[in-house]
Design a protein around this motif. Sequence first.
Motif, PDB file in Angstrom:
ATOM      1  N   ALA A 198       0.839  -1.198   0.000  1.00 46.87           N
ATOM      2  CA  ALA A 198       0.000   0.000   0.000  1.00 46.87           C
ATOM      3  C   ALA A 198       0.872   1.245   0.000  1.00 46.87           C
ATOM      4  O   ALA A 198       2.041   1.210   0.402  1.00 46.87           O
ATOM      5  CB  ALA A 198      -0.922  -0.001   1.220  1.00 46.87           C
ATOM      6  N   ALA A 199       0.293   2.336  -0.451  1.00 45.41           N
ATOM      7  CA  ALA A 199       0.951   3.641  -0.418  1.00 45.41           C
ATOM      8  C   ALA A 199      -0.048   4.673   0.090  1.00 45.41           C
ATOM      9  O   ALA A 199      -1.251   4.556  -0.148  1.00 45.41           O
ATOM     10  CB  ALA A 199       1.459   4.025  -1.803  1.00 45.41           C
ATOM     11  N   MET A 200       0.455   5.681   0.781  1.00 43.60           N
ATOM     12  CA  MET A 200      -0.375   6.742   1.338  1.00 43.60           C
ATOM     13  C   MET A 200      -0.076   8.020   0.566  1.00 43.60           C
ATOM     14  O   MET A 200       1.030   8.564   0.647  1.00 43.60           O
ATOM     15  CB  MET A 200      -0.076   6.918   2.829  1.00 43.60           C
ATOM     16  N   ALA A 201      -1.030   8.517  -0.210  1.00 42.41           N
ATOM     17  CA  ALA A 201      -0.806   9.650  -1.112  1.00 42.41           C
ATOM     18  C   ALA A 201      -1.490  10.896  -0.567  1.00 42.41           C
ATOM     19  O   ALA A 201      -2.673  11.148  -0.848  1.00 42.41           O
ATOM     20  CB  ALA A 201      -1.306   9.313  -2.513  1.00 42.41           C
ATOM     21  N   LEU A 202      -0.749  11.691   0.197  1.00 46.77           N
ATOM     22  CA  LEU A 202      -1.266  12.932   0.762  1.00 46.77           C
ATOM     23  C   LEU A 202      -0.618  14.146   0.098  1.00 46.77           C
ATOM     24  O   LEU A 202      -1.288  14.984  -0.480  1.00 46.77           O
ATOM     25  CB  LEU A 202      -1.005  12.996   2.275  1.00 46.77           C
ATOM     26  N   SER A 260       2.536  20.244   4.977  1.00 44.97           N
ATOM     27  CA  SER A 260       1.837  20.148   6.261  1.00 44.97           C
ATOM     28  C   SER A 260       0.422  20.719   6.185  1.00 44.97           C
ATOM     29  O   SER A 260      -0.438  20.323   6.962  1.00 44.97           O
ATOM     30  CB  SER A 260       2.638  20.889   7.334  1.00 44.97           C
ATOM     31  N   ASP A 261       0.197  21.641   5.267  1.00 41.15           N
ATOM     32  CA  ASP A 261      -1.122  22.261   5.137  1.00 41.15           C
ATOM     33  C   ASP A 261      -1.961  21.483   4.122  1.00 41.15           C
ATOM     34  O   ASP A 261      -2.048  21.820   2.945  1.00 41.15           O
ATOM     35  CB  ASP A 261      -0.962  23.717   4.679  1.00 41.15           C
ATOM     36  N   GLY A 270      -5.010  21.364   3.734  1.00 40.98           N
ATOM     37  CA  GLY A 270      -6.157  22.092   3.215  1.00 40.98           C
ATOM     38  C   GLY A 270      -5.931  22.660   1.824  1.00 40.98           C
ATOM     39  O   GLY A 270      -6.883  23.042   1.141  1.00 40.98           O
ATOM     40  N   LEU A 271      -4.657  22.684   1.379  1.00 38.85           N
ATOM     41  CA  LEU A 271      -4.335  23.218   0.056  1.00 38.85           C
ATOM     42  C   LEU A 271      -4.358  22.153  -1.042  1.00 38.85           C
ATOM     43  O   LEU A 271      -4.056  22.458  -2.192  1.00 38.85           O
ATOM     44  CB  LEU A 271      -2.942  23.877   0.089  1.00 38.85           C
ATOM     45  N   LEU A 272      -4.732  20.917  -0.699  1.00 39.94           N
ATOM     46  CA  LEU A 272      -4.740  19.845  -1.695  1.00 39.94           C
ATOM     47  C   LEU A 272      -5.694  20.153  -2.847  1.00 39.94           C
ATOM     48  O   LEU A 272      -6.807  20.653  -2.647  1.00 39.94           O
ATOM     49  CB  LEU A 272      -5.148  18.523  -1.044  1.00 39.94           C
ATOM     50  N   ARG A 273      -5.267  19.776  -4.075  1.00 40.67           N
ATOM     51  CA  ARG A 273      -6.069  20.057  -5.267  1.00 40.67           C
ATOM     52  C   ARG A 273      -6.513  18.809  -6.025  1.00 40.67           C
ATOM     53  O   ARG A 273      -7.296  18.919  -6.972  1.00 40.67           O
ATOM     54  CB  ARG A 273      -5.249  20.927  -6.230  1.00 40.67           C
ATOM     55  N   TYR A 318       8.677  13.460   8.217  1.00 36.47           N
ATOM     56  CA  TYR A 318       7.460  12.909   7.621  1.00 36.47           C
ATOM     57  C   TYR A 318       6.462  12.397   8.654  1.00 36.47           C
ATOM     58  O   TYR A 318       6.776  12.281   9.826  1.00 36.47           O
ATOM     59  CB  TYR A 318       7.764  11.867   6.550  1.00 36.47           C
ATOM     60  N   GLU A 319       5.267  12.131   8.179  1.00 36.99           N
ATOM     61  CA  GLU A 319       4.112  11.757   9.026  1.00 36.99           C
ATOM     62  C   GLU A 319       3.789  12.842  10.050  1.00 36.99           C
ATOM     63  O   GLU A 319       3.350  12.553  11.162  1.00 36.99           O
ATOM     64  CB  GLU A 319       4.347  10.407   9.723  1.00 36.99           C
ATOM     65  N   GLY A 320       3.976  14.084   9.670  1.00 34.68           N
ATOM     66  CA  GLY A 320       3.754  15.208  10.571  1.00 34.68           C
ATOM     67  C   GLY A 320       5.055  15.581  11.240  1.00 34.68           C
ATOM     68  O   GLY A 320       5.605  14.801  12.021  1.00 34.68           O
TER      69      GLY A 320
END
Length: 558
Positions: free
Chosen positions: A163-167, A174-175, A177-180, A425-427
Amino acid sequence: MSWTYEAPLDHMRFVLEHVLDAPTHWKACAAFADLDLDTADAVLQEAARFASEVLQPLNAVGDVEGCVRDTEGRVRTPQGFPAAYQAFVAGGWPALPCTPEWGGQGLPLLLDAALREMLDACNHGWNMYPDLLHGAYETIKAHASEALKARYLPRIVSGEWLAAMALTEPQAGSDLGLLRTRAEPQADGSLRISGNKIFISGGEHDLTDNIVHLVLCRLPDAPAGTKGLSLALVPKVLPDGSRNTLFCDGVEKKMGIKASATCAMRYEGATGWLIGEPHRGLAAMFLMMNSARLHVGLQGLGHQEMAAQNARRYAAERVQMGRAIAEHPAVRLLLDRLEVMAQSQRVLAYRAALALDLAEHHGDGAVREREKRFAALLTPIVKAFCTHQGFHGPAAALGVWGGYGYVHEYGIEQTVRDARIAMIYEGTNEIQAIDLAQRKLLADGGTTAFELLDALSAELASGDPLRDFVDASRTHLRDWLEHARQDSARLLDSADDLLHGMAHTLLAWAVGRMASAAHRLPDAAAARQRALTGAFVRQAVPMGRLHWERALAAAAPA
């Protein structure tokens, strides 16, 4: 001298049996009621063999060779990595903490934590690939539809698929909320995912045929900010066997963990399916992120253990000024500090894993609720403090080798390079400190923290200087909370020192518990434990006091 690893199995068993009393806790959990310490010990012995015999010899190889992306976007991992992963799957290791319902072994996360520590100590780069599996398993199990669970969970539990985590996106680190990245609903209930992600660990590789991406994205009607994020499951290979339209555009050339494929991913109308509720993707993803944060803390612990034991071996052999450098005061003090810090953080990290086990499986609902709160409190501390020490401890250990430590073939310089990323990473560790201050301490007025500190203090003997420090920390926390209530604007100025003060307090409990149980050890080991306790009282407790003083000074109203 070769760079080698000997799993600290004696200390691991000591922590499980005498410090945390894990067997008693297991008996209170129906899922673990039949588990005994001998069985747990056999699991850890086999894990140690795999880590030291299979993974550790590939560590330096992977660092030199790195990952290679071909012209078609396929990524080749270093020599030996696919075979090692197949051996890992054949040994049943991915299934260790998963429920039997989905093909798991149903063993505690506490044992999985010990496994992860050993894997990271021996080969952090390799362990980046399976390290996200359990978080993906928890997220899918808790939030996915029954159809998605049936299709993906058994293969994730077995390790057949990774698995992969795509954030992260270029403009959104870190923000979030800016994801597009966009998600367009389709008539058949699927989604079409389009966007670009960066820093995606294991986004593409040759260890498994399929890779299950969990992608944060936005539906067309999504509100702005983090409240508008949804979570989609986007596989590399679709159920009909066709290749999904997701692509690896590049592999980063990094300072460390060079054997881990850190990918820039492009999703071009890739097929995916919603996990959980629309616009509630971050809440679903937190299951994966919390698991990952504990695992990242264990990366820091693994690096400390590896650095500490190799430094001690080298210092015992290297003779300068007529005696082994291990006998020189500066080196002796450093070696003792490295050892006691690794030991006490092992207790802390394993206590966090035990809290997760009890929160899920204990027969008493009140205990489950209490341990859930303890786990939430401990997670940012374990992640931030263990990774801080995971870098700074090995960096200090490098000096034991002198100039040789700066040379690649001696091993320690790779550990220092590999360890640094875990603070980010991870915060980031700074974000963990903010989380602790705002969401874990101020939000409930310190209720959970005081409950934990009271319980820990009660486990230490009256008059013990370590108990005195824990009790003083309780007073410091009360004062910090009062400052924060008066002037919340200054709260963030104190967050880093607050986290380190709390961490030193918890380590003081851990060292005290080890000292009180030392009589159960052989004479030589008991004497060594007493010596390390003294080293902690002299070196670490004053540092803990300093962090509390700085936290209070920073938080004090102007």
